[in-house]
Design an enzyme around this catalytic site. Structure first.
Site, PDB file in Angstrom:
ATOM      1  N   CYS A  50       0.858  -1.192   0.000  1.00  0.00           N
ATOM      2  CA  CYS A  50       0.000   0.000   0.000  1.00  0.00           C
ATOM      3  C   CYS A  50       0.891   1.239   0.000  1.00  0.00           C
ATOM      4  O   CYS A  50       0.651   2.211  -0.722  1.00  0.00           O
ATOM      5  CB  CYS A  50      -0.894   0.043   1.235  1.00  0.00           C
ATOM      6  SG  CYS A  50      -1.658  -1.523   1.718  1.00  0.00           S
ATOM      7  N   HIS A  91       0.750   4.842  -1.861  1.00  0.00           N
ATOM      8  CA  HIS A  91       0.117   5.887  -1.039  1.00  0.00           C
ATOM      9  C   HIS A  91       1.086   6.579  -0.093  1.00  0.00           C
ATOM     10  O   HIS A  91       0.697   7.527   0.589  1.00  0.00           O
ATOM     11  CB  HIS A  91      -1.049   5.295  -0.235  1.00  0.00           C
ATOM     12  CG  HIS A  91      -2.182   4.811  -1.091  1.00  0.00           C
ATOM     13  ND1 HIS A  91      -3.000   5.657  -1.796  1.00  0.00           N
ATOM     14  CD2 HIS A  91      -2.639   3.555  -1.360  1.00  0.00           C
ATOM     15  CE1 HIS A  91      -3.925   4.953  -2.448  1.00  0.00           C
ATOM     16  NE2 HIS A  91      -3.723   3.673  -2.202  1.00  0.00           N
ATOM     17  N   CYS A 109      -8.207  -2.169  -4.193  1.00  0.00           N
ATOM     18  CA  CYS A 109      -6.777  -1.906  -4.378  1.00  0.00           C
ATOM     19  C   CYS A 109      -6.002  -3.214  -4.426  1.00  0.00           C
ATOM     20  O   CYS A 109      -5.067  -3.361  -5.213  1.00  0.00           O
ATOM     21  CB  CYS A 109      -6.233  -0.996  -3.278  1.00  0.00           C
ATOM     22  SG  CYS A 109      -6.548   0.749  -3.634  1.00  0.00           S
ATOM     23  N   ARG A 127     -22.068  -4.961  13.152  1.00  0.00           N
ATOM     24  CA  ARG A 127     -23.011  -4.346  14.090  1.00  0.00           C
ATOM     25  C   ARG A 127     -24.427  -4.299  13.495  1.00  0.00           C
ATOM     26  O   ARG A 127     -25.403  -4.638  14.145  1.00  0.00           O
ATOM     27  CB  ARG A 127     -22.532  -2.942  14.449  1.00  0.00           C
ATOM     28  CG  ARG A 127     -23.449  -2.152  15.324  1.00  0.00           C
ATOM     29  CD  ARG A 127     -23.533  -2.716  16.719  1.00  0.00           C
ATOM     30  NE  ARG A 127     -24.852  -3.253  17.023  1.00  0.00           N
ATOM     31  CZ  ARG A 127     -25.181  -3.775  18.193  1.00  0.00           C
ATOM     32  NH1 ARG A 127     -24.292  -3.859  19.166  1.00  0.00           N
ATOM     33  NH2 ARG A 127     -26.387  -4.228  18.411  1.00  0.00           N
ATOM     34  N   CYS A 174     -27.963  -6.061  14.830  1.00  0.00           N
ATOM     35  CA  CYS A 174     -29.248  -5.402  15.108  1.00  0.00           C
ATOM     36  C   CYS A 174     -30.372  -6.066  14.300  1.00  0.00           C
ATOM     37  O   CYS A 174     -31.493  -6.202  14.784  1.00  0.00           O
ATOM     38  CB  CYS A 174     -29.181  -3.905  14.804  1.00  0.00           C
ATOM     39  SG  CYS A 174     -28.341  -2.956  16.113  1.00  0.00           S
TER      40      CYS A 174
HETATM   41  C1  HEC Z   1     -34.808  -3.084  19.317  1.00  0.00           C
HETATM   42  C2  HEC Z   1     -33.885  -1.998  19.285  1.00  0.00           C
HETATM   43  C3  HEC Z   1     -32.958  -1.841  18.103  1.00  0.00           C
HETATM   44  C4  HEC Z   1     -33.244  -1.859  16.767  1.00  0.00           C
HETATM   45  C5  HEC Z   1     -34.596  -2.070  16.098  1.00  0.00           C
HETATM   46  C6  HEC Z   1     -32.000  -1.597  16.079  1.00  0.00           C
HETATM   47  N1  HEC Z   1     -30.989  -1.431  16.978  1.00  0.00           N
HETATM   48 FE1  HEC Z   1     -29.092  -0.812  16.542  1.00  0.00          FE
HETATM   49  N2  HEC Z   1     -28.591  -1.039  18.518  1.00  0.00           N
HETATM   50  C7  HEC Z   1     -29.457  -1.391  19.528  1.00  0.00           C
HETATM   51  C8  HEC Z   1     -28.708  -1.560  20.757  1.00  0.00           C
HETATM   52  C9  HEC Z   1     -29.288  -1.935  22.122  1.00  0.00           C
HETATM   53  C10 HEC Z   1     -27.362  -1.314  20.439  1.00  0.00           C
HETATM   54  C11 HEC Z   1     -26.144  -1.394  21.376  1.00  0.00           C
HETATM   55  C12 HEC Z   1     -26.006  -0.128  22.098  1.00  0.00           C
HETATM   56  C13 HEC Z   1     -25.810   0.990  21.129  1.00  0.00           C
HETATM   57  O1  HEC Z   1     -24.674   1.187  20.650  1.00  0.00           O
HETATM   58  O2  HEC Z   1     -26.828   1.620  20.766  1.00  0.00           O
HETATM   59  C14 HEC Z   1     -27.334  -0.934  19.025  1.00  0.00           C
HETATM   60  C15 HEC Z   1     -26.182  -0.510  18.339  1.00  0.00           C
HETATM   61  C16 HEC Z   1     -26.188   0.008  17.048  1.00  0.00           C
HETATM   62  C17 HEC Z   1     -25.063   0.690  16.426  1.00  0.00           C
HETATM   63  C18 HEC Z   1     -23.701   0.947  17.072  1.00  0.00           C
HETATM   64  C19 HEC Z   1     -23.534   2.373  17.563  1.00  0.00           C
HETATM   65  C20 HEC Z   1     -22.119   2.627  18.065  1.00  0.00           C
HETATM   66  O3  HEC Z   1     -21.920   3.559  18.863  1.00  0.00           O
HETATM   67  O4  HEC Z   1     -21.186   1.934  17.674  1.00  0.00           O
HETATM   68  C21 HEC Z   1     -25.458   0.998  15.151  1.00  0.00           C
HETATM   69  C22 HEC Z   1     -24.624   1.715  14.104  1.00  0.00           C
HETATM   70  C23 HEC Z   1     -26.825   0.515  14.992  1.00  0.00           C
HETATM   71  N3  HEC Z   1     -27.239  -0.065  16.167  1.00  0.00           N
HETATM   72  C24 HEC Z   1     -27.580   0.624  13.828  1.00  0.00           C
HETATM   73  C25 HEC Z   1     -28.835   0.022  13.653  1.00  0.00           C
HETATM   74  C26 HEC Z   1     -29.498  -0.127  12.372  1.00  0.00           C
HETATM   75  C27 HEC Z   1     -28.964   0.355  11.043  1.00  0.00           C
HETATM   76  C28 HEC Z   1     -30.681  -0.776  12.612  1.00  0.00           C
HETATM   77  C29 HEC Z   1     -31.705  -1.273  11.635  1.00  0.00           C
HETATM   78  C30 HEC Z   1     -31.256  -2.200  10.641  1.00  0.00           C
HETATM   79  C31 HEC Z   1     -30.761  -0.992  14.040  1.00  0.00           C
HETATM   80  N4  HEC Z   1     -29.613  -0.533  14.630  1.00  0.00           N
HETATM   81  C32 HEC Z   1     -31.852  -1.548  14.698  1.00  0.00           C
HETATM   82  C33 HEC Z   1     -30.828  -1.534  19.425  1.00  0.00           C
HETATM   83  C34 HEC Z   1     -31.527  -1.590  18.220  1.00  0.00           C
HETATM   84  C1  HEC Z   2      -0.262   0.150  -7.333  1.00  0.00           C
HETATM   85  C2  HEC Z   2      -0.870   1.216  -6.622  1.00  0.00           C
HETATM   86  C3  HEC Z   2      -1.703   0.964  -5.376  1.00  0.00           C
HETATM   87  C4  HEC Z   2      -1.513   0.063  -4.369  1.00  0.00           C
HETATM   88  C5  HEC Z   2      -0.451  -0.991  -4.210  1.00  0.00           C
HETATM   89  C6  HEC Z   2      -2.578   0.326  -3.421  1.00  0.00           C
HETATM   90  N1  HEC Z   2      -3.378   1.339  -3.855  1.00  0.00           N
HETATM   91 FE1  HEC Z   2      -4.895   2.194  -2.848  1.00  0.00          FE
HETATM   92  N2  HEC Z   2      -5.313   3.366  -4.429  1.00  0.00           N
HETATM   93  C7  HEC Z   2      -4.597   3.387  -5.621  1.00  0.00           C
HETATM   94  C8  HEC Z   2      -5.294   4.224  -6.569  1.00  0.00           C
HETATM   95  C9  HEC Z   2      -4.870   4.501  -7.998  1.00  0.00           C
HETATM   96  C10 HEC Z   2      -6.456   4.697  -5.923  1.00  0.00           C
HETATM   97  C11 HEC Z   2      -7.589   5.568  -6.503  1.00  0.00           C
HETATM   98  C12 HEC Z   2      -8.755   4.666  -6.832  1.00  0.00           C
HETATM   99  C13 HEC Z   2      -8.424   3.714  -7.950  1.00  0.00           C
HETATM  100  O1  HEC Z   2      -8.215   4.166  -9.069  1.00  0.00           O
HETATM  101  O2  HEC Z   2      -8.331   2.504  -7.668  1.00  0.00           O
HETATM  102  C14 HEC Z   2      -6.419   4.161  -4.581  1.00  0.00           C
HETATM  103  C15 HEC Z   2      -7.371   4.427  -3.590  1.00  0.00           C
HETATM  104  C16 HEC Z   2      -7.273   4.014  -2.274  1.00  0.00           C
HETATM  105  C17 HEC Z   2      -8.117   4.463  -1.202  1.00  0.00           C
HETATM  106  C18 HEC Z   2      -9.236   5.491  -1.326  1.00  0.00           C
HETATM  107  C19 HEC Z   2      -8.661   6.864  -1.268  1.00  0.00           C
HETATM  108  C20 HEC Z   2      -9.731   7.923  -1.459  1.00  0.00           C
HETATM  109  O3  HEC Z   2      -9.380   9.100  -1.304  1.00  0.00           O
HETATM  110  O4  HEC Z   2     -10.882   7.596  -1.748  1.00  0.00           O
HETATM  111  C21 HEC Z   2      -7.747   3.806  -0.087  1.00  0.00           C
HETATM  112  C22 HEC Z   2      -8.369   3.920   1.313  1.00  0.00           C
HETATM  113  C23 HEC Z   2      -6.663   2.924  -0.453  1.00  0.00           C
HETATM  114  N3  HEC Z   2      -6.384   3.096  -1.787  1.00  0.00           N
HETATM  115  C24 HEC Z   2      -6.010   2.052   0.402  1.00  0.00           C
HETATM  116  C25 HEC Z   2      -5.061   1.121   0.003  1.00  0.00           C
HETATM  117  C26 HEC Z   2      -4.566   0.044   0.833  1.00  0.00           C
HETATM  118  C27 HEC Z   2      -4.986  -0.213   2.287  1.00  0.00           C
HETATM  119  C28 HEC Z   2      -3.676  -0.656   0.079  1.00  0.00           C
HETATM  120  C29 HEC Z   2      -2.949  -1.933   0.433  1.00  0.00           C
HETATM  121  C30 HEC Z   2      -3.786  -3.049   0.853  1.00  0.00           C
HETATM  122  C31 HEC Z   2      -3.598  -0.002  -1.219  1.00  0.00           C
HETATM  123  N4  HEC Z   2      -4.467   1.051  -1.224  1.00  0.00           N
HETATM  124  C32 HEC Z   2      -2.763  -0.395  -2.244  1.00  0.00           C
HETATM  125  C33 HEC Z   2      -3.410   2.742  -5.859  1.00  0.00           C
HETATM  126  C34 HEC Z   2      -2.875   1.739  -5.051  1.00  0.00           C
END
Ligand code: HEC
Ligand code: HEC
Ligand code: HEC
Lengths: 133, 259
Positions: free
Chosen positions: B74, B78, B112, B216, B220
């Site tokens: 990478c 980069h 990439c 996550r 949910c």
């Molecule tokens: C019945 C209640 C409930 C529903 C419905 C639910 N969640 Fe959650 N979710 C939770 C609880 C409880 C947690 C753990 C505590 C927290 O981080 O909110 C959580 C955690 C999360 C987190 C992590 C937040 C963090 O700080 O990292 C995300 C993102 C999330 N939920 C997205 C969703 C999405 C998208 C959906 C629908 C597809 C969904 N949840 C549906 C209860 C719910």
């Molecule tokens: C040979 C060149 C090359 C290598 C090796 C490479 N990349 Fe990239 N990377 C690129 C190019 C070019 C882009 C722009 C998007 C595209 O054209 O693929 C990019 C885009 C990205 C982006 C998004 C940047 C943005 O601003 O959106 C990320 C994150 C990234 N590379 C991570 C990685 C990681 C992690 C690795 C190793 C696992 C890696 N790259 C290896 C050439 C490379």
């Protein structure tokens, strides 16, 4: 069928006003079993509700406390509330425990089944009716 | 005569970025961090105690390692990630012109690998993919989230929003029912947060490991007894995009710690 109740297997019931007056089973529910069900996390009540259950450490606060439920609601009202709470309030978050249609992307293990069986609904109704103070 | 109130209201309507009913206004947005107890906060704040930092260090090593039949690291393209990757994660998922759809940071890393390193994709939730994305996203720690600005993302944002509002599963609950309408309450013992995706990939004590935002979201979905979408599914990407745009302005925390 081994996989549980299917849509056409739900016990038919009749809604009168805001109640289902008739039991879903022929025998009366068992309040002790109903209590155990309400307290079990897998039944889900306690995720949202709290209640007079000193042994349960983690109770929810998304819904009213169940204390005194039997003072305010008849068995028939409780039965309809459990079967399909959305009939009382279309926007409620309380799931419909005896329904298996109109749902989206139900997980494979739960497809076509109501959350609770008719017997479990009756046990819970019998228990809620005892919550008086 | 038009009163000043009507003018003020009209100006507000015209100037406010479309805030839809039920959504959390920007000054009320709160990271999951603010819902945690002091011990978990302290663990996140101290890099020597934060278990996510071990993954970041692994990611740093992988960044410099030549991989695939192109024999490139990478870093060969980069350079120093501290400069080249700063702020990148804060605007992901981003629109990919060639694919004509948004891609997540995990997917970008695998693109990439495929296109530039001639290496096989790393599986979702594998240690190496989590380590690389934690390392890349860590370079954005403190940077305000801006994902979703690209006008080409509009239909995908709308799809993500619809999925957030859609009730699903046997329990028939939508994300919005918990995370817009009931944050700050408790589901059994657990505080419900606003679901702001500020810290991913993050270390969850319950998982005993680092995990992605998709992990996550899938848990949910299983929680409401819905069929969770597969990793990388367009629906999960759309939800991730919507969540990131909904968190606009909040600073990135990767690697966060959550209970
Ligand atoms: C019945 C209640 C409930 C529903 C419905 C639910 N969640 Fe959650 N979710 C939770 C609880 C409880 C947690 C753990 C505590 C927290 O981080 O909110 C959580 C955690 C999360 C987190 C992590 C937040 C963090 O700080 O990292 C995300 C993102 C999330 N939920 C997205 C969703 C999405 C998208 C959906 C629908 C597809 C969904 N949840 C549906 C209860 C719910
Ligand atoms: C040979 C060149 C090359 C290598 C090796 C490479 N990349 Fe990239 N990377 C690129 C190019 C070019 C882009 C722009 C998007 C595209 O054209 O693929 C990019 C885009 C990205 C982006 C998004 C940047 C943005 O601003 O959106 C990320 C994150 C990234 N590379 C991570 C990685 C990681 C992690 C690795 C190793 C696992 C890696 N790259 C290896 C050439 C490379
Ligand atoms: C996802 C949240 C949720 C779950 C799970 C849930 N409920 Fe409810 N329940 C509510 C809410 C919210 C109300 C308030 C009225 C309404 O919105 O329908 C309510 C209302 C009630 C009422 C009427 C209380 C009153 O005084 O108004 C009873 C009784 C009840 N629920 C019992 C149960 C039982 C028994 C279970 C489990 C089998 C259960 N609930 C599961 C959210 C829930």
């Amino acid at each position: 069928l081994a996989c549980g109740a299917r849509a056409d297997e739900l016990v038919p019931y009749k809604i009168i006003g805001d109640t289902i007056p008739q039991s879903l089973t022929d025998s009366p529910g068992d309040p002790a079993r109903g209590r155990a069900l309400v307290l079990a996390r897998t039944t889900t009540c306690i995720l949202c509700h709290s209640g007079p259950f000193p042994e349960v450490r983690f109770q929810g606060d998304l819904a009213p406390d169940l204390k005194g439920t039997g003072n305010w609601w008849s068995a028939g009202q409780l039965r309809l509330r459990l079967v399909d709470a959305s009939r009382f309030n279309p926007k409620t978050i309380m799931p419909s425990y005896y329904r298996n249609d109109g749902l989206v992307r139900v997980g494979r293990n739960f497809a076509d089944k109501p959350i609770l069986s008719a017997a479990e609904i009756e046990d819970i109704v019998a228990f809620l009716a005892t919550l008086r103070d | 005569m038009i009163s000043w109130r009507a003018i003020a209201a009209a100006t507000l309507l015209a100037a406010a970025p479309a805030l839809v009913a039920g959504e959390i206004p920007s000054d009320a947005r709160r990271s999951g961090y603010t819902f945690m107890g002091p011990d978990t906060r302290a663990m996140q704040d101290d890099d020597t105690a934060n278990p996510g930092m071990l993954f970041v260090l692994d990611g740093e090593a992988l960044w410099a390692k030549k991989t695939g039949s192109a024999e490139k690291a990478c870093a060969d393209c980069h350079g120093d990630a501290r400069g080249s990757m700063k702020g990148v994660a804060a605007r992901y998922p981003a629109f990919d012109k060639a694919l004509a759809r948004p891609v997540t940071l995990d997917q970008r890393i695998n693109l990439c690998r495929a296109n530039h390193q001639q290496a096989s994709p790393l599986p979702y939730e594998s240690r190496d993919l989590l380590a690389l994305s934690a390392f890349v996203a860590h370079q954005s720690r403190g940077v305000a989230i801006t994902a979703g600005d690209d006008p080409e993302l509009k239909p995908f944002l709308a799809q993500g929003r619809d999925l957030f509002m859609q009730r699903e599963g046997q329990l028939n609950l939508a994300c919005t029912n918990c995370h817009d309408d009931n944050f700050d309450r408790r589901l059994a013992g657990a505080p419900i947060t606003q679901a702001q995706p500020t810290g991913y990939p993050l270390y969850r004590l319950e998982w005993q490991t680092l995990g992605s935002l998709e992990r996550r979201l899938r848990s949910c979905m299983s929680g409401v007894r819905a069929q969770a979408y597969d990793y990388g599914a367009p629906e999960l990407v759309a939800l991730e995009l919507y969540l990131m745009s909904r968190a606009r302005g909040l600073p990135m925390e990767t690697p966060a710690v959550r209970p």
